[in-house]
Design a protein around this motif. Structure first.
Motif, short mmCIF file in Angstrom:
data_model
loop_
_atom_site.label_atom_id
_atom_site.label_comp_id
_atom_site.label_asym_id
_atom_site.label_seq_id
_atom_site.Cartn_x
_atom_site.Cartn_y
_atom_site.Cartn_z
N GLY A 1 0.81 -1.21 0.00
CA GLY A 1 0.00 0.00 0.00
C GLY A 1 0.84 1.26 0.00
O GLY A 1 0.54 2.22 -0.71
N ALA A 2 1.92 1.26 0.76
CA ALA A 2 2.80 2.42 0.80
C ALA A 2 3.48 2.63 -0.55
O ALA A 2 3.69 3.77 -0.99
CB ALA A 2 3.86 2.25 1.89
N MET A 3 3.79 1.52 -1.23
CA MET A 3 4.43 1.63 -2.54
C MET A 3 3.53 2.38 -3.52
O MET A 3 3.98 3.23 -4.28
CB MET A 3 4.73 0.23 -3.08
CG MET A 3 5.42 0.21 -4.41
SD MET A 3 5.81 -1.44 -4.98
CE MET A 3 4.19 -2.11 -5.29
N PHE A 4 2.24 2.08 -3.49
CA PHE A 4 1.31 2.75 -4.41
C PHE A 4 0.89 4.13 -3.90
O PHE A 4 0.74 5.06 -4.68
CB PHE A 4 0.07 1.89 -4.65
CG PHE A 4 0.31 0.81 -5.66
CD1 PHE A 4 0.32 1.10 -7.01
CD2 PHE A 4 0.54 -0.48 -5.27
CE1 PHE A 4 0.55 0.12 -7.95
CE2 PHE A 4 0.77 -1.47 -6.19
CZ PHE A 4 0.77 -1.18 -7.54
N LEU A 5 0.68 4.26 -2.61
CA LEU A 5 0.21 5.53 -2.06
C LEU A 5 1.25 6.63 -2.25
O LEU A 5 0.93 7.74 -2.67
CB LEU A 5 -0.13 5.40 -0.59
CG LEU A 5 -0.62 6.66 0.12
CD1 LEU A 5 -1.93 7.13 -0.49
CD2 LEU A 5 -0.79 6.40 1.60
N PHE A 6 2.50 6.33 -1.96
CA PHE A 6 3.55 7.34 -2.03
C PHE A 6 4.33 7.28 -3.35
O PHE A 6 5.33 7.96 -3.50
CB PHE A 6 4.50 7.20 -0.84
CG PHE A 6 3.80 7.38 0.47
CD1 PHE A 6 3.17 8.57 0.79
CD2 PHE A 6 3.74 6.34 1.39
CE1 PHE A 6 2.52 8.73 2.00
CE2 PHE A 6 3.09 6.49 2.60
CZ PHE A 6 2.48 7.68 2.90
N ASP A 7 3.87 6.46 -4.27
CA ASP A 7 4.45 6.32 -5.61
C ASP A 7 5.94 6.01 -5.54
O ASP A 7 6.76 6.62 -6.23
CB ASP A 7 4.20 7.59 -6.44
CG ASP A 7 4.42 7.33 -7.92
OD1 ASP A 7 4.38 6.17 -8.34
OD2 ASP A 7 4.63 8.31 -8.65
N LEU A 8 6.29 5.04 -4.71
CA LEU A 8 7.68 4.63 -4.58
C LEU A 8 8.11 3.91 -5.85
O LEU A 8 7.42 3.03 -6.34
CB LEU A 8 7.87 3.71 -3.37
CG LEU A 8 7.48 4.31 -2.02
CD1 LEU A 8 7.64 3.28 -0.93
CD2 LEU A 8 8.32 5.52 -1.72
N ARG A 9 9.25 4.28 -6.37
CA ARG A 9 9.84 3.69 -7.58
C ARG A 9 8.91 3.78 -8.78
O ARG A 9 8.95 2.95 -9.68
CB ARG A 9 10.24 2.24 -7.32
CG ARG A 9 11.25 2.09 -6.19
CD ARG A 9 11.60 0.68 -5.90
NE ARG A 9 12.34 0.13 -7.03
CZ ARG A 9 12.54 -1.17 -7.20
NH1 ARG A 9 12.06 -2.02 -6.32
NH2 ARG A 9 13.22 -1.61 -8.24
N GLY A 10 8.02 4.77 -8.81
CA GLY A 10 7.14 4.98 -9.95
C GLY A 10 6.08 3.91 -10.10
O GLY A 10 5.63 3.63 -11.22
#
Length: 88
Positions: free
Chosen positions: A18-27
């Motif tokens: 969820g954090a990967m998508f919410l904060f747009d980590l690594r695009g």
């Protein structure tokens, strides 16, 4: 005890996703939108449905909302797993 550890692991995994998508980590959000539009274009070409060749109306905001829900749900699940693990 095994259920608590399992919930904790799944909760941490869901929170990371969820954090990967919410904060747009690594695009991640941009890649998901591009992948969705590419799949729609291929499906539209196969089915000869011209409506599917247009870009999706669900943009980056949709994946960020889903990521936020996944982050909150993962944290909740992780805390439940932690409480069950410590209670035994």
């Amino acid at each position: 005890m095994a259920v608590g550890i399992l919930l904790l692991v799944f909760g941490v995994g869901a929170a990371g996703w969820g954090a990967m998508f919410l904060f747009d980590l690594r695009g991640a959000t941009g890649k998901a939108v591009a992948r969705r539009n590419a799949v729609r274009a291929v499906t539209g070409a196969r089915n000869l449905d011209l409506r599917l060749t247009e870009p999706s109306r669900l943009g980056a905001w949709f994946f960020r909302v889903v990521g936020g829900i996944g982050l909150l749900g993962g944290l909740f699940l992780g805390f439940i797993g932690l409480a069950l693990t410590l209670a035994e």
